[in-house]
Design an enzyme around this catalytic site. Structure first.
Site, PDB file in Angstrom:
ATOM      1  N   TYR A  57     -18.105 -11.585 -10.991  1.00 53.43           N
ATOM      2  CA  TYR A  57     -18.853 -12.332 -12.483  1.00 53.43           C
ATOM      3  C   TYR A  57     -17.668 -11.917 -13.129  1.00 53.43           C
ATOM      4  O   TYR A  57     -16.496 -11.495 -13.284  1.00 53.43           O
ATOM      5  CB  TYR A  57     -20.165 -11.302 -12.402  1.00 53.43           C
ATOM      6  CG  TYR A  57     -21.014 -11.254 -11.521  1.00 53.43           C
ATOM      7  CD1 TYR A  57     -20.854 -12.463 -11.171  1.00 53.43           C
ATOM      8  CD2 TYR A  57     -22.029 -10.268 -12.036  1.00 53.43           C
ATOM      9  CE1 TYR A  57     -22.075 -12.943 -10.400  1.00 53.43           C
ATOM     10  CE2 TYR A  57     -22.848 -11.128 -10.533  1.00 53.43           C
ATOM     11  CZ  TYR A  57     -23.697 -12.237 -10.597  1.00 53.43           C
ATOM     12  OH  TYR A  57     -24.419 -11.942  -9.579  1.00 53.43           O
ATOM     13  N   ASN A 165     -28.377 -14.826  -1.443  1.00 61.11           N
ATOM     14  CA  ASN A 165     -28.751 -16.640  -0.773  1.00 61.11           C
ATOM     15  C   ASN A 165     -28.718 -16.556   0.446  1.00 61.11           C
ATOM     16  O   ASN A 165     -28.527 -17.958   0.510  1.00 61.11           O
ATOM     17  CB  ASN A 165     -27.703 -17.487  -2.197  1.00 61.11           C
ATOM     18  CG  ASN A 165     -27.828 -16.918  -2.950  1.00 61.11           C
ATOM     19  OD1 ASN A 165     -28.858 -17.023  -3.519  1.00 61.11           O
ATOM     20  ND2 ASN A 165     -26.207 -15.876  -3.279  1.00 61.11           N
ATOM     21  N   SER A 216     -31.999 -15.564 -12.059  1.00 57.99           N
ATOM     22  CA  SER A 216     -32.511 -16.340 -12.537  1.00 57.99           C
ATOM     23  C   SER A 216     -33.964 -16.750 -12.986  1.00 57.99           C
ATOM     24  O   SER A 216     -34.255 -18.056 -12.928  1.00 57.99           O
ATOM     25  CB  SER A 216     -31.815 -17.599 -12.365  1.00 57.99           C
ATOM     26  OG  SER A 216     -30.017 -17.646 -12.423  1.00 57.99           O
ATOM     27  N   GLY A 220     -31.669 -19.784 -15.630  1.00 57.45           N
ATOM     28  CA  GLY A 220     -30.661 -19.310 -16.567  1.00 57.45           C
ATOM     29  C   GLY A 220     -30.604 -20.117 -18.205  1.00 57.45           C
ATOM     30  O   GLY A 220     -29.977 -20.368 -18.609  1.00 57.45           O
ATOM     31  N   LEU A 223     -34.951 -23.104 -18.678  1.00 58.49           N
ATOM     32  CA  LEU A 223     -37.258 -23.091 -19.254  1.00 58.49           C
ATOM     33  C   LEU A 223     -36.534 -23.138 -20.769  1.00 58.49           C
ATOM     34  O   LEU A 223     -37.761 -23.762 -21.182  1.00 58.49           O
ATOM     35  CB  LEU A 223     -37.750 -21.939 -18.325  1.00 58.49           C
ATOM     36  CG  LEU A 223     -38.083 -21.974 -16.830  1.00 58.49           C
ATOM     37  CD1 LEU A 223     -38.456 -20.125 -17.111  1.00 58.49           C
ATOM     38  CD2 LEU A 223     -38.792 -22.805 -16.891  1.00 58.49           C
ATOM     39  N   PHE A 224     -36.047 -23.182 -21.289  1.00 59.84           N
ATOM     40  CA  PHE A 224     -35.985 -23.496 -23.130  1.00 59.84           C
ATOM     41  C   PHE A 224     -35.692 -24.145 -23.544  1.00 59.84           C
ATOM     42  O   PHE A 224     -35.353 -24.764 -24.209  1.00 59.84           O
ATOM     43  CB  PHE A 224     -36.112 -22.904 -23.398  1.00 59.84           C
ATOM     44  CG  PHE A 224     -36.064 -20.833 -23.062  1.00 59.84           C
ATOM     45  CD1 PHE A 224     -37.373 -20.380 -23.465  1.00 59.84           C
ATOM     46  CD2 PHE A 224     -35.641 -20.915 -22.533  1.00 59.84           C
ATOM     47  CE1 PHE A 224     -38.089 -19.325 -23.227  1.00 59.84           C
ATOM     48  CE2 PHE A 224     -35.481 -19.170 -21.889  1.00 59.84           C
ATOM     49  CZ  PHE A 224     -36.399 -18.455 -22.324  1.00 59.84           C
ATOM     50  N   ASN A 227     -35.824 -31.203 -22.403  1.00 60.32           N
ATOM     51  CA  ASN A 227     -35.237 -31.837 -22.279  1.00 60.32           C
ATOM     52  C   ASN A 227     -36.230 -32.931 -21.238  1.00 60.32           C
ATOM     53  O   ASN A 227     -36.233 -34.603 -21.556  1.00 60.32           O
ATOM     54  CB  ASN A 227     -33.675 -32.652 -22.549  1.00 60.32           C
ATOM     55  CG  ASN A 227     -33.582 -32.278 -23.922  1.00 60.32           C
ATOM     56  OD1 ASN A 227     -33.703 -33.067 -24.564  1.00 60.32           O
ATOM     57  ND2 ASN A 227     -32.095 -31.795 -23.478  1.00 60.32           N
ATOM     58  N   SER A 271     -30.348 -11.163 -19.678  1.00 56.44           N
ATOM     59  CA  SER A 271     -29.827 -11.140 -21.236  1.00 56.44           C
ATOM     60  C   SER A 271     -28.912  -9.426 -21.228  1.00 56.44           C
ATOM     61  O   SER A 271     -29.424  -8.889 -20.254  1.00 56.44           O
ATOM     62  CB  SER A 271     -30.769 -11.223 -22.511  1.00 56.44           C
ATOM     63  OG  SER A 271     -30.797 -11.243 -23.566  1.00 56.44           O
ATOM     64  N   GLY A 272     -27.759  -9.724 -22.675  1.00 59.01           N
ATOM     65  CA  GLY A 272     -27.092  -8.847 -23.298  1.00 59.01           C
ATOM     66  C   GLY A 272     -28.492  -8.207 -24.607  1.00 59.01           C
ATOM     67  O   GLY A 272     -27.365  -7.331 -24.709  1.00 59.01           O
TER      68      GLY A 272
END
Ligand code: NAP
Length: 306
Positions: A57, A165, A216, A220, A223-224, A227, A271-272
């Protein structure tokens, strides 16, 4: 104030907060070390004591583990308030690598040990609570991974081993070679990606009373993004259910949808923004009916059940 509960994640596993704070995106948060420490203390105050990291990361110049370690150094006693997960096994080629080298998975004993030692040094701590093998490595020698984990445990550098995973058969293969049970499988779960609900991954974990960790949950942020047809369809359904259950946002509905799964995943917050973290915590008080859960499934699939 709602406080996150604590939970044993596997019969022989550690006790974690039932929501986990993810640190993958920390490099984008533009926080100085003091603000990072403040953010850590704020989510610990909410009961989120478990933090999720990985060797890969962040950037080569500013790995997220180093950013976190800088914050922890300002108040070393915070180490005793938290549980740290990190991951190994993805080798990213840095700028000085030969031009014919590619990013790849590497679960050799030497790479696992090197990766853990780097994580500990960056974080400024002596032990990881859980080490995860980040991605299934097609060339994985399960005996070698098991022996690396056993050595790291003997040296006190990790407490537990888990995976991320992994398919059910990859999980079973590694488990068959390890002395101690694997304590989790960290997998993607969100209404845009239902695969682990269908391929046996969650069934296997439920069978062994091992809690998945869900990454996620909000896809990630996808979902917002309005499109695509299925996201528009999902948003309509999520908004309707938001009204029905008195949720404050569609994010809360989604966290509640993940928490409704019988394998009892531990959602990892990405989220931060502490207000978004608070909102996720409040979502633990919401419950979806079977009807509401399946309406989200139908919206995701674009068709009803058979
Ligand atoms: P996520 O919650 O699906 O996505 C977080 C992103 O969504 C952030 O960029 C956030 O932006 C954005 N977001 C949240 N609410 C929003 C809203 N209302 N409108 C617009 N954007 C919104 O989680 P994730 O970061 O992808 O993953 C969570 C954690 O899982 C990571 O930190 C990492 O620890 C772990 N992970 C593990 C793996 C693995 O392979 N094991 C893979 C990926 C992630 P803001 O920051 O602005 O709120």
């Amino acid at each position: 104030m709602t406080k996150v509960s604590r939970t044993k994640i596997a019969p022989e596993g550690p006790v974690f907060s039932s929501l986990v704070q993810g640190y993958w995106r920390m490099g984008d948060w533009n926080m100085d070390p003091q603000s990072r420490l403040t953010f850590l203390k704020q989510h610990v105050e909410l009961g989120i004591t478990t933090v999720d990291h990985a060797h890969v990361y962040g950037s080569a110049q500013a790995p997220c583990e180093t950013l976190f370690g800088e914050a922890l150094k300002l108040d070393p006693a915070m180490r005793d308030e938290i549980e740290i997960i990190s991951k190994c096994g993805i080798e990213v080629m840095r700028g000085d690598a030969p031009s014919n080298h590619v990013n790849h998975y590497n679960s050799s004993q030497s790479n696992i040990i090197r990766s853990v030692e780097t994580s500990l040094q960056r974080l400024g701590v002596e032990q990881l609570d859980v080490l995860l093998i980040h991605r299934p490595d097609i060339l994985m020698d399960a005996d070698e991974v098991a022996s690396a984990a056993a050595l790291l445990k003997r040296q006190g550098k990790i407490k537990h081993l888990g995976v991320s995973n992994f398919t059910p058969s990859q999980f079973a293969l590694l488990q068959s070679r390890c002395d101690a049970p694997l304590v989790t499988n960290q997998v993607e779960i969100n209404p845009l990606n239902l695969s682990v609900t269908e391929d046996g991954t969650l069934d296997q974990l439920q069978q062994f009373s091992v809690r998945p960790m869900a990454w996620s949950c909000l896809a990630g942020g996808a979902l917002f993004d309005t499109n695509t047809d299925n996201v528009q369809r999902l948003q309509q359904t999520l908004n309707a259910i938001k009204q029905e259950i008195g949720a404050k946002s569609i994010e809360q509905v989604v966290f509640s949808w993940v928490l409704r799964l019988p394998s009892q995943p531990l959602p990892i917050i990405g989220s931060g923004n502490i207000e978004r973290v608070r909102s996720a915590v409040a979502a633990t008080e919401l419950t979806l009916s079977n009807q509401q859960w399946y309406r989200i499934w139908v919206a995701s699939k674009g068709h009803g059940v058979a």
